[in-house]
Design a protein around this motif. Structure first.
Motif, short mmCIF file in Angstrom:
data_model
loop_
_atom_site.label_atom_id
_atom_site.label_comp_id
_atom_site.label_asym_id
_atom_site.label_seq_id
_atom_site.Cartn_x
_atom_site.Cartn_y
_atom_site.Cartn_z
N VAL A 170 48.47 -7.14 6.47
CA VAL A 170 47.60 -6.39 7.38
C VAL A 170 46.24 -7.08 7.51
O VAL A 170 45.73 -7.25 8.61
CB VAL A 170 47.45 -4.92 6.92
CG1 VAL A 170 46.47 -4.18 7.80
CG2 VAL A 170 48.80 -4.23 6.91
N GLY A 171 45.67 -7.50 6.40
CA GLY A 171 44.39 -8.21 6.44
C GLY A 171 44.48 -9.50 7.23
O GLY A 171 43.57 -9.84 8.01
N TYR B 194 44.59 -8.66 10.88
CA TYR B 194 43.26 -8.31 11.36
C TYR B 194 42.45 -9.57 11.65
O TYR B 194 41.78 -9.67 12.68
CB TYR B 194 42.52 -7.46 10.33
CG TYR B 194 42.89 -6.00 10.30
CD1 TYR B 194 43.96 -5.50 11.02
CD2 TYR B 194 42.17 -5.12 9.54
CE1 TYR B 194 44.29 -4.16 10.97
CE2 TYR B 194 42.48 -3.77 9.49
CZ TYR B 194 43.55 -3.30 10.22
OH TYR B 194 43.87 -1.97 10.17
N ALA C 4 50.01 -0.78 8.66
CA ALA C 4 49.28 -0.12 7.57
C ALA C 4 49.62 1.36 7.50
O ALA C 4 49.82 1.91 6.42
CB ALA C 4 47.78 -0.33 7.73
N HIS D 234 44.14 -0.32 -0.47
CA HIS D 234 43.96 -1.35 0.57
C HIS D 234 44.35 -0.80 1.94
O HIS D 234 43.66 -1.05 2.93
CB HIS D 234 44.78 -2.59 0.25
CG HIS D 234 44.20 -3.39 -0.86
ND1 HIS D 234 43.25 -4.36 -0.65
CD2 HIS D 234 44.42 -3.35 -2.20
CE1 HIS D 234 42.90 -4.89 -1.82
NE2 HIS D 234 43.61 -4.29 -2.76
N TYR D 235 45.45 -0.07 1.99
CA TYR D 235 45.87 0.51 3.27
C TYR D 235 44.83 1.50 3.79
O TYR D 235 44.49 1.49 4.96
CB TYR D 235 47.24 1.16 3.15
CG TYR D 235 48.35 0.16 2.95
CD1 TYR D 235 48.51 -0.93 3.81
CD2 TYR D 235 49.25 0.28 1.90
CE1 TYR D 235 49.51 -1.86 3.63
CE2 TYR D 235 50.26 -0.64 1.71
CZ TYR D 235 50.39 -1.71 2.57
OH TYR D 235 51.39 -2.63 2.40
N TYR E 195 41.64 1.54 3.09
CA TYR E 195 40.47 0.73 3.45
C TYR E 195 40.67 0.04 4.80
O TYR E 195 39.78 0.07 5.67
CB TYR E 195 40.27 -0.30 2.34
CG TYR E 195 39.03 -1.15 2.42
CD1 TYR E 195 37.80 -0.66 2.04
CD2 TYR E 195 39.11 -2.48 2.83
CE1 TYR E 195 36.67 -1.46 2.07
CE2 TYR E 195 37.99 -3.29 2.86
CZ TYR E 195 36.77 -2.77 2.48
OH TYR E 195 35.66 -3.56 2.51
N LEU E 196 41.84 -0.56 5.00
CA LEU E 196 42.09 -1.30 6.23
C LEU E 196 42.30 -0.38 7.43
O LEU E 196 41.90 -0.71 8.55
CB LEU E 196 43.27 -2.25 6.04
CG LEU E 196 42.99 -3.43 5.11
CD1 LEU E 196 44.28 -4.16 4.77
CD2 LEU E 196 41.98 -4.38 5.73
N THR F 281 38.92 0.67 8.37
CA THR F 281 38.24 -0.47 8.99
C THR F 281 38.61 -0.57 10.46
O THR F 281 37.73 -0.73 11.33
CB THR F 281 38.61 -1.78 8.27
OG1 THR F 281 38.17 -1.71 6.92
CG2 THR F 281 37.99 -2.99 8.94
N ARG G 23 35.15 -7.04 5.89
CA ARG G 23 36.01 -6.06 5.22
C ARG G 23 37.45 -6.58 5.11
O ARG G 23 38.12 -6.35 4.11
CB ARG G 23 35.96 -4.73 5.95
CG ARG G 23 34.67 -3.97 5.65
CD ARG G 23 34.58 -2.67 6.39
NE ARG G 23 35.62 -1.72 6.08
CZ ARG G 23 35.48 -0.68 5.26
NH1 ARG G 23 34.33 -0.47 4.66
NH2 ARG G 23 36.48 0.15 5.05
N SER G 24 37.92 -7.29 6.11
CA SER G 24 39.28 -7.85 6.07
C SER G 24 39.39 -8.90 4.98
O SER G 24 40.37 -8.94 4.22
CB SER G 24 39.65 -8.44 7.43
OG SER G 24 39.64 -7.45 8.42
N SER H 255 39.35 -7.35 1.46
CA SER H 255 40.64 -6.77 1.14
C SER H 255 41.65 -7.86 0.77
O SER H 255 42.42 -7.70 -0.18
CB SER H 255 41.17 -5.95 2.31
OG SER H 255 42.42 -5.40 1.99
#
Length: 102
Positions: free
Chosen positions: A3-4, A7, A24, A39-40, A42-43, A46, A80-81, A84
């Motif tokens: 996911v990061g 992004y 996510a 993490h999920y 957070y993302l 985001t 942020r990405s 993570s």
């Protein structure tokens, strides 16, 4: 980590961020109780906060301020990405996944 990476790829493609947030949301339920859950969360936050901030920036373009907000939103999203990704590579949870800061 996927996911990061999606992004970050959205800076080049534009659409992979949407794919990343969908994944996510799907994978968040499977990660309950693990380090990946943070993490999920957070993302996902985001993506949605940057999406809402972008809408606000578009509206504020009529008074010029919006033009200055887009680079700030992009920097916030990118940092942020990356944070993570770094934590995920060490299999560490995000310290405070519900924060709007870093």
């Amino acid at each position: 980590m996927i996911v990061g990476a999606l992004y970050l790829a959205s800076f080049l493609t534009g659409i992979t961020g949407l794919v990343g947030v969908v994944l996510a949301h799907i994978w968040e339920g499977e990660a309950r109780g693990t380090w990946a859950e943070s993490h999920y969360t957070y993302l996902i936050r985001t993506f949605w906060f940057s999406f809402l901030a972008s809408i606000a920036a578009v509206v504020l373009m009529f008074v010029i301020i919006g033009f200055f907000l887009f680079p700030l939103i992009a920097i916030w999203f990118g940092v942020r990405s990356v944070l993570s990704l770094v934590k995920a590579s060490k299999q560490e949870p995000m310290p405070d996944p519900k924060t709007l800061l870093f």
